[in-house]
Design a protein around this motif. Structure first.
Motif, short mmCIF file in Angstrom:
data_model
loop_
_atom_site.label_atom_id
_atom_site.label_comp_id
_atom_site.label_asym_id
_atom_site.label_seq_id
_atom_site.Cartn_x
_atom_site.Cartn_y
_atom_site.Cartn_z
N PRO A 62 1.21 -0.99 -0.34
CA PRO A 62 0.20 -0.07 -0.28
C PRO A 62 1.21 1.72 0.30
CG PRO A 62 -0.74 -1.57 1.83
CD PRO A 62 0.26 -2.09 1.37
N ASP A 63 1.78 1.01 0.63
CA ASP A 63 2.49 2.43 1.28
C ASP A 63 3.94 2.66 -0.29
OD1 ASP A 63 1.07 4.17 3.16
OD2 ASP A 63 2.03 2.27 4.49
N ALA A 64 3.84 1.55 -1.01
CA ALA A 64 4.75 2.02 -2.32
C ALA A 64 5.44 3.60 -2.43
CB ALA A 64 5.23 0.69 -3.12
N GLU A 68 10.62 7.34 -0.12
CA GLU A 68 11.79 7.77 0.58
C GLU A 68 11.95 7.01 1.68
OE1 GLU A 68 12.60 12.22 2.03
OE2 GLU A 68 10.59 11.25 3.44
N ASP A 69 11.17 6.15 2.21
CA ASP A 69 11.32 5.63 3.01
C ASP A 69 12.65 4.95 3.49
OD1 ASP A 69 9.94 7.25 5.14
OD2 ASP A 69 8.45 6.49 4.24
N THR A 70 13.01 4.32 1.64
CA THR A 70 13.38 2.76 2.16
C THR A 70 15.32 3.13 1.19
OG1 THR A 70 12.94 3.06 -0.69
CG2 THR A 70 11.37 1.73 0.37
N ILE A 87 4.59 -4.52 7.15
CA ILE A 87 5.29 -4.35 5.78
C ILE A 87 5.67 -3.74 4.54
CG2 ILE A 87 2.49 -3.17 5.82
CD1 ILE A 87 1.56 -4.10 3.41
N ARG A 88 6.17 -3.08 5.15
CA ARG A 88 6.72 -1.87 4.37
C ARG A 88 8.99 -1.97 4.06
NH1 ARG A 88 6.32 4.60 4.65
NH2 ARG A 88 7.12 4.27 2.02
N ARG A 89 8.98 -3.98 4.53
CA ARG A 89 10.03 -3.72 4.34
C ARG A 89 10.50 -4.76 2.76
NH1 ARG A 89 10.25 -6.21 10.86
NH2 ARG A 89 10.62 -3.32 11.62
N LYS A 243 -3.72 11.78 3.06
CA LYS A 243 -4.53 11.28 3.80
C LYS A 243 -3.73 10.27 3.90
CE LYS A 243 -8.96 13.21 1.13
NZ LYS A 243 -9.58 12.63 0.55
N ALA A 244 -3.01 9.50 3.15
CA ALA A 244 -2.16 8.47 3.63
C ALA A 244 -1.03 8.81 4.39
CB ALA A 244 -1.43 7.86 2.65
N GLU A 245 -1.16 9.56 5.42
CA GLU A 245 0.31 10.53 5.60
C GLU A 245 1.41 10.82 4.86
OE1 GLU A 245 -0.16 8.06 9.29
OE2 GLU A 245 0.83 10.07 10.84
N GLY A 246 1.47 11.58 3.51
CA GLY A 246 2.25 11.12 2.96
C GLY A 246 3.22 12.95 2.75
C1 CIR Z 1 3.71 5.31 6.52
O1 CIR Z 1 2.70 5.47 7.61
O2 CIR Z 1 4.01 4.67 6.30
C2 CIR Z 1 3.03 5.67 5.27
N1 CIR Z 1 1.29 5.76 5.33
C3 CIR Z 1 3.34 7.36 5.05
C4 CIR Z 1 4.88 7.08 4.77
C5 CIR Z 1 5.39 8.89 4.62
N2 CIR Z 1 6.57 8.98 4.11
C6 CIR Z 1 7.10 10.05 4.58
O3 CIR Z 1 7.10 11.08 5.02
N3 CIR Z 1 8.60 9.98 4.02
#
Ligand code: CIR
Length: 257
Positions: A62-64, A68-70, A87-89, A243-246
């Motif tokens: 869902p969060d692919a 940036e987070d990877t 799940i994000r791993r 809305k997905a916190e991004g």
């Molecule tokens: C999360 O909670 O991982 C995603 N829904 C949102 C990640 C947003 N990432 C970011 O701001 N670097």
């Protein structure tokens, strides 16, 4: 020759409505609208002469889109993260494969967890937020990995939002935009500070690229503050992805070649 800027992005997943959420309540997400906003973001980057390269879609993750987070990508090396949400791993392998075409790739392993959203690089200093996603093991490990490349890693405490870069980002080499309710300005000594407008707490996330700041169009009051400081702001629609916190930094990994 001017270095070429590359932004790795990843398509919005059909499953984005099942994204991780920490500080927001779940609201319906219109996938088509989110994808259109993501395309507008990529178009804004291209207008700034950035080459956009998409990592393959991962519809089941869902969060692919929040690529940036990877990874942490520096001029000399890249570090593949071990994201804090289980799940994000599963997002990292595909990103590592593409990044390995451009950089030597190192990787974090257990028990370290780190989201790239907690990493703010300014010059040779890498500020890393201690968060629900990023632990002290990761901060120590990143310090040990990147020290030999001449980087100093500084841990930063913050509260009230998901990632350090939800609370503070660099909008010029010597200017940070921050929400003082979430992070202390004293953590960034020597930098000029711009505060978000108090009515726009989520407005501290801007993407500095090619002399401009890519910035959410739904934060006009903070935008006025940036422009008042003489910064060139390029607005993008991103309220659906929010809305997905991004926000804007999280949708790419930016580096030069
Ligand atoms: C999360 O909670 O991982 C995603 N829904 C949102 C990640 C947003 N990432 C970011 O701001 N670097």
């Amino acid at each position: 020759m001017t270095p070429e800027l590359i932004a790795l992005t990843r398509p919005v997943s059909a499953s984005i409505a099942e994204c991780e959420l920490t500080h927001l309540s779940r609201a319906p997400i219109d996938v088509v609208r989110a994808a259109a906003q993501h395309s507008a973001y990529e178009a804004a980057l291209r207008l700034l002469r950035v080459s956009v390269i998409q990592v393959g879609a991962a519809p089941e993750l869902p969060d692919a889109v929040f690529i940036e987070d990877t990874a942490i990508v520096l001029d000399e090396v890249a570090v593949i993260t071990r994201p804090g949400a289980d799940i994000r791993r599963r997002e990292t392998d595909a990103v590592a494969e593409v990044l390995s075409e451009y950089r030597t790739v190192l990787a974090l392993d257990a028990p370290a967890t780190l989201d790239g959203g907690d990493v703010l690089t300014m010059g040779r200093t890498i500020y890393v937020g201690r968060s629900g996603r990023t632990n002290d093991e990761a901060i120590a490990r990143v310090g040990a990995m990147l020290g030999p490349y001449g980087y100093r890693v500084v841990a930063v405490d913050f509260a009230g939002c998901l990632h350090l870069k939800s609370a503070v980002t660099a909008v010029a080499y010597d200017v940070v935009l921050l929400n003082p309710a979430w992070v202390r300005a004293s953590a960034f000594p020597g930098y000029e500070i711009i505060h978000v407008d108090p009515s726009e707490p989520h407005a501290a996330n801007g993407l500095r690229v090619a002399g401009a700041v890519v910035f959410p169009e739904h934060f006009p009051l903070t935008r006025t503050r940036l422009e008042g400081r003489g910064l060139h702001v390029v607005t993008v629609p991103c309220d659906e992805l929010a809305k997905a916190e991004g926000a804007v930094t999280c949708c790419c990994l930016l580096f030069s070649v």
